[in-house]
Design a protein around this motif. Sequence first.
Motif, PDB file in Angstrom:
ATOM      1  N   TYR A 296      48.085  27.017 141.702  1.00 38.67           N
ATOM      2  CA  TYR A 296      46.991  27.260 142.643  1.00 38.67           C
ATOM      3  C   TYR A 296      46.290  25.922 142.887  1.00 38.67           C
ATOM      4  O   TYR A 296      45.383  25.539 142.142  1.00 38.67           O
ATOM      5  CB  TYR A 296      46.002  28.284 142.085  1.00 38.67           C
ATOM      6  N   PRO A 297      46.708  25.164 143.900  1.00 47.71           N
ATOM      7  CA  PRO A 297      46.101  23.852 144.160  1.00 47.71           C
ATOM      8  C   PRO A 297      44.697  23.982 144.739  1.00 47.71           C
ATOM      9  O   PRO A 297      44.256  25.082 145.108  1.00 47.71           O
ATOM     10  CB  PRO A 297      47.067  23.231 145.174  1.00 47.71           C
ATOM     11  N   VAL A 298      44.013  22.855 144.819  1.00 46.39           N
ATOM     12  CA  VAL A 298      42.661  22.828 145.394  1.00 46.39           C
ATOM     13  C   VAL A 298      42.693  23.407 146.813  1.00 46.39           C
ATOM     14  O   VAL A 298      43.551  23.059 147.626  1.00 46.39           O
ATOM     15  CB  VAL A 298      42.115  21.390 145.411  1.00 46.39           C
ATOM     16  N   GLY A 299      41.770  24.314 147.097  1.00 44.44           N
ATOM     17  CA  GLY A 299      41.695  24.954 148.401  1.00 44.44           C
ATOM     18  C   GLY A 299      42.439  26.268 148.476  1.00 44.44           C
ATOM     19  O   GLY A 299      42.247  27.034 149.425  1.00 44.44           O
TER      20      GLY A 299
ATOM     21  N   GLU B 114      32.460  27.946 135.330  1.00 39.27           N
ATOM     22  CA  GLU B 114      32.902  26.633 134.837  1.00 39.27           C
ATOM     23  C   GLU B 114      33.190  25.667 135.979  1.00 39.27           C
ATOM     24  O   GLU B 114      33.571  24.519 135.745  1.00 39.27           O
ATOM     25  CB  GLU B 114      34.150  26.797 133.969  1.00 39.27           C
ATOM     26  N   GLY B 115      33.020  26.135 137.227  1.00 40.19           N
ATOM     27  CA  GLY B 115      33.216  25.260 138.371  1.00 40.19           C
ATOM     28  C   GLY B 115      34.654  25.107 138.822  1.00 40.19           C
ATOM     29  O   GLY B 115      34.942  24.277 139.691  1.00 40.19           O
ATOM     30  N   LEU B 116      35.572  25.885 138.247  1.00 39.99           N
ATOM     31  CA  LEU B 116      36.979  25.764 138.626  1.00 39.99           C
ATOM     32  C   LEU B 116      37.268  26.441 139.959  1.00 39.99           C
ATOM     33  O   LEU B 116      38.181  26.041 140.677  1.00 39.99           O
ATOM     34  CB  LEU B 116      37.876  26.355 137.540  1.00 39.99           C
ATOM     35  N   VAL B 117      36.526  27.492 140.264  1.00 44.17           N
ATOM     36  CA  VAL B 117      36.681  28.171 141.547  1.00 44.17           C
ATOM     37  C   VAL B 117      35.301  28.445 142.123  1.00 44.17           C
ATOM     38  O   VAL B 117      34.299  28.454 141.403  1.00 44.17           O
ATOM     39  CB  VAL B 117      37.464  29.510 141.413  1.00 44.17           C
ATOM     40  N   ARG B 118      35.281  28.681 143.409  1.00 47.13           N
ATOM     41  CA  ARG B 118      34.052  29.100 144.087  1.00 47.13           C
ATOM     42  C   ARG B 118      34.335  30.435 144.744  1.00 47.13           C
ATOM     43  O   ARG B 118      35.276  30.553 145.534  1.00 47.13           O
ATOM     44  CB  ARG B 118      33.632  28.081 145.148  1.00 47.13           C
ATOM     45  N   THR B 119      33.547  31.439 144.394  1.00 42.39           N
ATOM     46  CA  THR B 119      33.769  32.770 144.958  1.00 42.39           C
ATOM     47  C   THR B 119      32.951  32.932 146.231  1.00 42.39           C
ATOM     48  O   THR B 119      31.752  32.638 146.257  1.00 42.39           O
ATOM     49  CB  THR B 119      33.393  33.861 143.951  1.00 42.39           C
ATOM     50  N   ILE B 120      33.600  33.387 147.290  1.00 38.25           N
ATOM     51  CA  ILE B 120      32.950  33.618 148.578  1.00 38.25           C
ATOM     52  C   ILE B 120      33.238  35.049 149.001  1.00 38.25           C
ATOM     53  O   ILE B 120      34.404  35.452 149.063  1.00 38.25           O
ATOM     54  CB  ILE B 120      33.466  32.637 149.648  1.00 38.25           C
ATOM     55  N   ARG B 121      32.183  35.802 149.257  1.00 40.62           N
ATOM     56  CA  ARG B 121      32.352  37.206 149.641  1.00 40.62           C
ATOM     57  C   ARG B 121      33.211  37.311 150.903  1.00 40.62           C
ATOM     58  O   ARG B 121      32.986  36.616 151.890  1.00 40.62           O
ATOM     59  CB  ARG B 121      30.988  37.852 149.879  1.00 40.62           C
ATOM     60  N   GLY B 122      34.199  38.170 150.845  1.00 47.41           N
ATOM     61  CA  GLY B 122      35.082  38.367 151.981  1.00 47.41           C
ATOM     62  C   GLY B 122      36.247  37.411 152.017  1.00 47.41           C
ATOM     63  O   GLY B 122      37.177  37.589 152.808  1.00 47.41           O
ATOM     64  N   THR B 123      36.200  36.362 151.172  1.00 45.27           N
ATOM     65  CA  THR B 123      37.290  35.379 151.135  1.00 45.27           C
ATOM     66  C   THR B 123      38.011  35.402 149.802  1.00 45.27           C
ATOM     67  O   THR B 123      39.237  35.446 149.739  1.00 45.27           O
ATOM     68  CB  THR B 123      36.753  33.954 151.405  1.00 45.27           C
ATOM     69  N   GLY B 124      37.255  35.375 148.720  1.00 42.14           N
ATOM     70  CA  GLY B 124      37.848  35.377 147.386  1.00 42.14           C
ATOM     71  C   GLY B 124      37.438  34.164 146.586  1.00 42.14           C
ATOM     72  O   GLY B 124      36.436  33.512 146.888  1.00 42.14           O
ATOM     73  N   ALA B 125      38.224  33.851 145.551  1.00 43.59           N
ATOM     74  CA  ALA B 125      37.934  32.727 144.652  1.00 43.59           C
ATOM     75  C   ALA B 125      38.783  31.532 145.063  1.00 43.59           C
ATOM     76  O   ALA B 125      40.013  31.554 144.939  1.00 43.59           O
ATOM     77  CB  ALA B 125      38.211  33.116 143.212  1.00 43.59           C
ATOM     78  N   ILE B 126      38.136  30.477 145.551  1.00 43.16           N
ATOM     79  CA  ILE B 126      38.831  29.304 146.055  1.00 43.16           C
ATOM     80  C   ILE B 126      38.812  28.210 144.988  1.00 43.16           C
ATOM     81  O   ILE B 126      37.757  27.879 144.436  1.00 43.16           O
ATOM     82  CB  ILE B 126      38.170  28.787 147.336  1.00 43.16           C
ATOM     83  N   VAL B 127      39.974  27.646 144.696  1.00 38.81           N
ATOM     84  CA  VAL B 127      40.091  26.599 143.678  1.00 38.81           C
ATOM     85  C   VAL B 127      39.345  25.354 144.152  1.00 38.81           C
ATOM     86  O   VAL B 127      39.498  24.908 145.294  1.00 38.81           O
ATOM     87  CB  VAL B 127      41.564  26.277 143.395  1.00 38.81           C
ATOM     88  N   GLN B 128      38.528  24.794 143.266  1.00 44.07           N
ATOM     89  CA  GLN B 128      37.703  23.632 143.578  1.00 44.07           C
ATOM     90  C   GLN B 128      38.256  22.360 142.944  1.00 44.07           C
ATOM     91  O   GLN B 128      38.920  22.410 141.898  1.00 44.07           O
ATOM     92  CB  GLN B 128      36.276  23.852 143.063  1.00 44.07           C
ATOM     93  N   PRO B 129      37.991  21.213 143.539  1.00 41.65           N
ATOM     94  CA  PRO B 129      38.396  19.952 142.910  1.00 41.65           C
ATOM     95  C   PRO B 129      37.583  19.700 141.653  1.00 41.65           C
ATOM     96  O   PRO B 129      36.460  20.214 141.504  1.00 41.65           O
ATOM     97  CB  PRO B 129      38.087  18.905 143.989  1.00 41.65           C
ATOM     98  N   VAL B 130      38.131  18.919 140.746  1.00 42.42           N
ATOM     99  CA  VAL B 130      37.404  18.568 139.526  1.00 42.42           C
ATOM    100  C   VAL B 130      36.239  17.672 139.904  1.00 42.42           C
ATOM    101  O   VAL B 130      36.421  16.653 140.580  1.00 42.42           O
ATOM    102  CB  VAL B 130      38.333  17.855 138.525  1.00 42.42           C
TER     103      VAL B 130
END
Length: 267
Positions: free
Chosen positions: A25-28, A58-74
């Motif tokens: 699961y790469p960034v984005g 822990e900052g690894l993903v960002r959850t957005i309602r209607g979109t899901g959990a998006i992988v974040q850069p370190v």
Amino acid sequence: MSNEAPKTYRDLAKVLKSEIEEGRYPVGKTLPAAADLADRFNLSRQTAQRAVTLLASEGLVRTIRGTGAIVQPVRRRRRIQRGQLVTRNPHYGYVFPATSDPMEPWEAHGKPYRSYEPAPAEVADAFGVEAGSEVLRRRRVMSPVGEPPFQIADTWISPDAVADAPDVAQPSPGPGGYLDRLEEAGHGPISWQETTRVRMPSSEEARLLGISTAMPVFQISMVGKSARTEGPVEVTVKVIPGDRMEMVLDLQRAKSAAWPVQPVERV
């Protein structure tokens, strides 16, 4: 990654973290929905959702309602050297203890602006007004140049202080900023007291910082007191994502802790 099937949400979070690090699961990329994770690992949907929430905290993903959990850069974690010394830059005005490199250039995300907003309880209490009263707020979202938003800085200025120094409500208060205008109006020299605590962000703060609402934030509140009235004239509240900073303090030895240790006389 272990081949053992995850049994708890923490186990599942570890599996997903490994898969993120390995590039599955790469960034984005958006993680599978909780229902899909539950089916894949034969777990309950609640367990899967708790695992994703843990990753968000822990900052690894960002959850957005209607979109899901998006992988974040370190994110780069910065060291905040919280000293007690307030200095002054001849071009910009007062400089307060911040990162280990006070000369590092910072930039604004969006245009800083000022408006009259309902005062939070702590601000209203400091100014002696009713909670929710309209109070002047100057807001800026800042970061080191080239980095994502690092902090929201809200400066609230008391109604009495605005009456004394009307220029603090202008888009550009002039050389030295709003603090110089307050001190010129008779409140100088201003003294400050700082308080730090950890809390969860509001949805607006999470949006401005580009983080999940599951990510704890540091709140650094600084209250500036007038030398004339001895009451607060401004309150600045900085909000920083918990995965972006660590606080550092140099400890000093008191005389009682001097080295070499003095022998204790036996009675």
